[in-house]
Design an enzyme around this catalytic site. Structure first.
Site, mmCIF file in Angstrom:
data_model
loop_
_atom_site.group_PDB
_atom_site.id
_atom_site.type_symbol
_atom_site.label_atom_id
_atom_site.label_comp_id
_atom_site.label_asym_id
_atom_site.label_seq_id
_atom_site.Cartn_x
_atom_site.Cartn_y
_atom_site.Cartn_z
ATOM 1 N N GLU A 59 0.809 -1.222 0.000
ATOM 2 C CA GLU A 59 0.000 0.000 0.000
ATOM 3 C C GLU A 59 0.837 1.265 0.000
ATOM 4 O O GLU A 59 0.497 2.248 -0.660
ATOM 5 C CB GLU A 59 -0.957 0.006 1.191
ATOM 6 C CG GLU A 59 -2.193 -0.854 1.009
ATOM 7 C CD GLU A 59 -1.907 -2.340 1.080
ATOM 8 O OE1 GLU A 59 -0.832 -2.716 1.572
ATOM 9 O OE2 GLU A 59 -2.764 -3.136 0.642
ATOM 10 N N HIS A 128 -12.575 -4.973 7.848
ATOM 11 C CA HIS A 128 -13.177 -4.782 6.526
ATOM 12 C C HIS A 128 -14.449 -3.947 6.633
ATOM 13 O O HIS A 128 -15.366 -4.083 5.842
ATOM 14 C CB HIS A 128 -13.502 -6.129 5.873
ATOM 15 C CG HIS A 128 -12.295 -6.923 5.484
ATOM 16 N ND1 HIS A 128 -11.490 -7.539 6.410
ATOM 17 C CD2 HIS A 128 -11.735 -7.184 4.276
ATOM 18 C CE1 HIS A 128 -10.501 -8.170 5.781
ATOM 19 N NE2 HIS A 128 -10.629 -7.965 4.500
HETATM 20 C C1 LIG Z 1 -2.108 -4.939 3.830
HETATM 21 C C2 LIG Z 1 -3.144 -5.736 3.100
HETATM 22 N N1 LIG Z 1 -3.432 -5.445 1.816
HETATM 23 C C3 LIG Z 1 -4.364 -6.145 1.135
HETATM 24 C C4 LIG Z 1 -5.059 -7.162 1.735
HETATM 25 C C5 LIG Z 1 -6.186 -7.918 0.969
HETATM 26 N N2 LIG Z 1 -5.798 -9.346 0.803
HETATM 27 C C6 LIG Z 1 -6.226 -10.296 1.663
HETATM 28 S S1 LIG Z 1 -5.523 -11.789 1.328
HETATM 29 C C7 LIG Z 1 -4.681 -11.178 -0.007
HETATM 30 C C8 LIG Z 1 -3.768 -12.076 -0.782
HETATM 31 C C9 LIG Z 1 -2.750 -12.683 0.145
HETATM 32 O O1 LIG Z 1 -1.802 -13.436 -0.580
HETATM 33 P P1 LIG Z 1 -0.730 -14.281 0.205
HETATM 34 O O2 LIG Z 1 -0.024 -13.424 1.203
HETATM 35 O O3 LIG Z 1 0.127 -14.969 -0.801
HETATM 36 O O4 LIG Z 1 -1.556 -15.338 1.056
HETATM 37 P P2 LIG Z 1 -2.562 -16.407 0.420
HETATM 38 O O5 LIG Z 1 -3.928 -15.777 0.436
HETATM 39 O O6 LIG Z 1 -2.077 -16.713 -0.966
HETATM 40 O O7 LIG Z 1 -2.482 -17.611 1.318
HETATM 41 C C10 LIG Z 1 -4.937 -9.808 -0.158
HETATM 42 C C11 LIG Z 1 -4.357 -8.955 -1.226
HETATM 43 C C12 LIG Z 1 -4.755 -7.426 3.090
HETATM 44 N N3 LIG Z 1 -5.411 -8.409 3.772
HETATM 45 N N4 LIG Z 1 -3.809 -6.722 3.737
#
Ligand SMILES: Cc1ncc(C[n+]2csc(CCOP(=O)(O)OP(=O)(O)O)c2C)c(N)n1
Ligand SMILES: Cc1ncc(C[n+]2csc(CCOP(=O)(O)OP(=O)(O)O)c2C)c(N)n1
Ligand SMILES: [Mg+2]
Ligand SMILES: [Mg+2]
Lengths: 326, 340, 340, 326
Positions: A59, A128
């Site tokens: 971000e 959220h």
């Molecule tokens: C700081 C932040 N930005 C955006 C999000 C929205 N978001 C939730 S899960 C996700 C993807 C996460 O990917 P990863 O870290 O690889 O974990 P995975 O879901 O693949 O297990 C996003 C973008 C968030 N939770 N926190």
């Protein structure tokens, strides 16, 4: 034709990107996915991956990069996947972007938009559901808008993109698909800094914005029907700068002010508005300036608690009645 | 349900391995029931399935002790089960019930159980890594031989907090293990749009410690590296990073159809499912897997069903409980707007 | 004062080298005058001397063109002078005068001059790297062959923003050059308390691009690597990082006696001063350095004195100018509290 | 013996670290240097490098690590070198720390203190002068204090360290060496959440805290001497939670309220206070609730501008006179 709040945001983005090739999109999952809420749907196909850019989960980078592109004449539209994550970009917004023109002695501009899906009432729980607007309405150099209708969603987004200053655009998630409107064909904008009178009335002024605007209108209708009360409803639309004239005008007219927002009561922008009224309308007031806002806690997940802490039509009706009876 | 540690000490190796198998099965069954409950609208809000990633969670947690500190990520339901959190309370948590870990305050896995050494994350990805580093700092200051383990996705690895955490951990040689669950996607965003390197593990040397890569779907591989590395970290050799290559079968959340992935990729990864793979190993070891499976399926089915029954019979929180649990040291006069 | 670029194109090599020498001398003389003005209370607020670090600033900037984007750090007074910012306006900036770059709005080097491609930083270290990356993103989107250059201290390298910036730059192969001024201290904090690695340059591979290390006190060495690397970045080969090992002679700020460093270390580094070193090179090249030095000293003395005179004669801003320059698109009704 | 505001902070840290071995210091340049302002001077020598820890430049790490240590029973005292840099740790404070107990269903605590040297009037310019308190006073789960005297600086810091919740402690840089006080020997604390009446009066209530408290007292003395006005001065000391009782009591007594803070007027905590008064003291008010705060701009560097935008004794005197004359 009829457009939802969400579709009107999407349409504004399409039209602005077509109008000005300096407009581009930067955010998480905005390209192929079209955004977590589909607000950027179709933009990748229409404008290509040079102008619709997926970022890693960063971000601060999203906002900082927006600043770098903006000072060079681009008009980035940055998406926070949820408004709650705006806290992760806080320094870039309040220090980097907000002071940019100032510390350059007026010889630079930072025309960027940060879209932040915000608001509660969708079982989003603590992270959220937040309404972060009041963190930013105290920061000069920023502009903050929070549309409550599909028309304003489109018109304010266009104004925000064309504005030469950093604008934070809070779009309420609960409104995305819950409200529809017939929008005029062709290009239109809604000016930043101008509130809209949604309903004229004599007994009391209800000042609100965003997520609680419709509940406020419903409440006004109910008390008219059931109590014969005539409530004026002012939709602020822009939170920084506040339309002080419109606020003072309605309060001076009715003599009573009720401020309603979904944001937490303590520290919400309602305090600032109440202070403006108390200072500038003292001799017109026939009763205390009252506020309805979320209780001073976090956005609890479980339905009974979420229901309990958030403002709703009934709570607004009760507040109107008690203030009107004052 | 015995904790990993106890299982390690008083069990023989094969008992331990059967325990691991049981955990994977339990987690898988629990995950699938959760997804079904979501479709049935009995679990609302975001639901993030970890189906497919059970081996790495089980393998890493099996090497930990009581007193160790763990911060799971949003899919690590398995961490809770393997650490011995009561399945009923866990299910109640997901349903927002009074008996859940957060007492209905937050959704899904945004809740901890510090009695089991599990820290409750916020939604902000990557933000828990500095916290795990702080737990490790406490262990160092107090000369305790515990370790802190921070699970994070390859997507979270892009957050600035992750950098600040790993850098400081390296400087102070803190007893913290970073476990990257690299499942190739951050929501819809594929690896190549997230980083210009092959392995997240290659970040570790930039902070002065070692990074390891292993197949996160191979329980034995995870176990082997985790036992070795955890011992080092516990022994005071400083932090380490283990990257587990894995894959999530479901979409990012149950709302996500994951149209951004192609079918073949999914099939390939399903063919690497950790459970049959481990069953094959047990067979080679002469175990009667058929019998064991049936027995464990039955056990697990009952545990999951009991957890659902418990959760469904549990009351919802009272509305005004929303005002509780804000402060440990009560505040005079309360805050402004407390309702009621 | 000709810009580096022009000097490059229409000058011969030796003229260019004499230009570089002149810049180092000018920057050094300006720095020392600034420190004196601070002692005389003619410059208030934080003053961060870059004395000792002139070579790297001069060498890197000399390889850049008009249209390139530069974000200097808080000690990089030299960037402004080498890029051709009028010394008088720069001195006026430091004195908070109306004629200064920020028109008195911010102190010291928290001011930019975009006409010369210089972005004004905030105080928050590391926060400018995402901005430089954004400038590079603009160059990429618009297919312009400019580069963005972000100077940062080794201390700033610990900030999360630096990680997010470098990672994204690597993913998009953006035309951005990261220049680390490693002067061994972040305020009082020595290298070993900041990072568990030897070279900040070793971070680059973790982001999929190359890192280079050079002696920041050796103008020729800086120039050699900078010319090579900037050409590559400009050519679309993606980002790069150059780490310049250097040292600040003064304390962190003029308020800081720097008691945390030992004398020998300072003496060692003073013996590596970039200016005499470069004079020695010019001698070897058969230049009459004595004559050149006298002539340049005189020129520089006059420029610095003129800049001081200009700044001192410049008016202070009017009080209510504090309310200007907040918005580019004026706001109806103004904000609440505008005074006057 | 006489202690400066700064020394009293330093002394509180020494005493608390001696009293409780779970207290430790984490921050930039806090160990060998003893902090940019010398607030942590001597702690390294007294308690060793295991409990007085220099960090790299990583504000998010500082707070996040504090949280991790705190949930395990430690009592970290975290230093932001300048309060302005607290924006770089924003998410860790408002999301990680503030919701910690809540999202753990009450089964965890986060006893940490964040020391933030804040405030203007020292030519600190945009990024070394900020008053960030109102970003945090709207966040439940946090506590926010802002001492104005050496006694409170010591007593509130001790209370903050002993408190089981995250406390943000704003210490005003301009007060560090400008005020001295004789402090009682031995251990004493000042309760969080309790305001202090600094001066009794009948004509008007002046409600303030931190940097403007002394200017307010000076102004009160001036108008007493020159105008025979009797001004009551309430020093809030704690900003979250606000001492609502004390605020309402003084306003109900005098009928007039003037709120003064160095923070920007728009979005400063004065708005919230004015709203509380307007809602709860309406029938007692003999005049509008007025506010004095910094102008709505950034902390300009150059002396004439800095002087122009900040509150000072004269501006407070003028505000008192105009409100008293109302
Ligand atoms: C700081 C932040 N930005 C955006 C999000 C929205 N978001 C939730 S899960 C996700 C993807 C996460 O990917 P990863 O870290 O690889 O974990 P995975 O879901 O693949 O297990 C996003 C973008 C968030 N939770 N926190
Ligand atoms: C985010 C942030 N934290 C703390 C500071 C306070 N500070 C100013 S300069 C400095 C040291 C910077 O060290 P380095 O980046 O190596 O640059 P140098 O001063 O050595 O040239 C610190 C800690 C700051 N400006 N920004
Ligand atoms: Mg992933
Ligand atoms: Mg340095």
């Amino acid at each position: 034709m009829e457009l939802t709040y969400l579709k009107s945001i999407n349409q504004a983005l399409h039209e602005e990107m077509r109008r000005d090739e300096n407009v581009f999109i930067l955010g998480e999952d905005v390209a192929e996915l079209g955004g977590a809420f589909k607000a950027t749907e179709g933009l990748l196909e229409a404008f290509g991956e040079a102008r619709v850019i997926d970022t890693p989960i960063s971000e601060a980078l999203i906002v900082g990069a927006g600043v770098g592109a903006a000072v060079l004449g681009m008009r980035p539209v940055l998406e926070m996947q949820f408004g709650d994550f705006i806290a992760c970009a806080f320094d870039q917004i309040v220090n980097m972007a907000a002071t940019l023109r100032y510390r350059h002695g007026g010889k630079a501009a930072c025309p960027l938009v940060i879209r932040a899906p915000s608001g509660a009432g969708i079982h989003g729980a603590i992270f959220h559901s937040q309404n972060p607007e009041a963190w930013f309405t105290r920061v000069p150099g920023l502009k903050v808008v929070a549309p409550a209708t599909a028309y304003d969603a489109k018109g304010l987004l266009k104004s925000a993109i064309r504005d030469d200053d950093p604008v934070i655009y809070f779009e309420h998630k609960r409104l995305y698909r819950s409200i529809k409107e017939d929008l005029p064909e062709g290009d239109f904008t809604v000016p930043i800094g101008v509130a809209e009178l949604r309903r004229a009335g004599d007994d009391l002024s209800l000042i609100t914005y965003g997520g609680t605007m419709h509940q406020s209108l419903d409440a006004a209708r109910i008390v008219e029907k059931e109590d014969g009360l005539s409530v004026e409803v002012l939709d602020l639309r822009t939170l920084l700068p506040l339309d002080r004239e419109a606020i003072m005008a309605t309060v001076r007219k009715t003599g009573k002010a009720l401020i309603v927002h979904e944001d937490r009561l303590t520290g919400g922008i309602g305090g600032e508005i109440a202070a403006i009224i108390g200072d500038n309308c003292f001799e017109y007031l026939d009763g205390p300036v009252r506020r309805v806002g979320m209780l001073d806690t976090h956005n609890a997940f479980s339905a009974p608690m979420e229901e309990y802490i958030l403002p709703n039509t009934n709570k607004i009706v009760d507040a109107i009645r008690s203030l009107a009876a004052y | 349900m015995p904790e990993a540690t106890s299982a390690r000490s008083d069990g023989t190796r094969i008992e331990f391995e059967l325990q691991l198998y049981y955990w994977m099965k339990l987690v898988r069954a629990f995950e699938e029931r959760v997804s079904r409950l979501h479709r049935q609208n009995k679990i609302v809000g975001g639901v993030y399935s970890g189906a497919g990633q059970e081996a790495l969670v089980t393998g890493v947690c099996a090497t930990l002790r009581e007193g160790d500190f763990i911060s799971p990520l949003h899919r690590d339901l398995g961490v809770f089960l393997v650490r011995g959190v009561d399945p009923g309370r866990l299910m109640a948590q997901l349903m927002g019930k009074e008996t859940g870990l957060s007492r209905g305050k937050d959704s899904f896995l945004h809740a901890g159980d510090l009695e089991h050494g599990i820290f409750g994350a916020t939604s902000m990805l990557g933000s828990t890594l500095p916290v795990a580093v702080g737990a490790a700092l406490k262990f160092q200051i107090k000369k305790e031989d515990n370790v802190a383990v921070a699970f994070f996705g390859e997507g979270a690895s892009s957050r600035g907090d992750v950098h600040e955490a790993m850098n400081f951990a390296g400087v102070r040689k803190l007893p913290v293990l970073f476990v990257c669950e690299n499942n190739r996607y951050a929501y819809s965003t594929p690896l190549e749009k997230q980083m210009a390197i092959e392995d997240v593990a290659d970040r570790a040397p930039a902070y002065g410690f070692k990074g390891y890569v292993c197949s996160g779907n191979d329980l034995l591989a995870v176990l082997e590296v985790a036992e070795r590395v955890v011992a080092r970290v516990r022994g005071g050799e400083g932090p380490a990073l283990i990257e587990c290559k894995t894959y999530r079968y479901h979409g990012h959340s149950e709302h996500d159809a994951a149209l951004y992935r192609d079918k073949d990729e999914l099939i390939q990864w399903e063919s690497r499912d950790p459970i049959p793979r481990f069953e094959f190993y047990l067979e080679k070891k002469g175990q009667d897997v058929r019998r064991i499976r049936e027995e464990i399926d039955e056990r697990v089915r009952k545990i999951v069903q009991d957890s659902v029954d418990y959760a469904e019979q549990s009351p919802l929180p009272a509305p005004d409980e929303a005002m509780d649990d804000l402060y440990a040291t009560p505040i005079p006069n309360g805050t402004g707007n407390r309702g009621g």
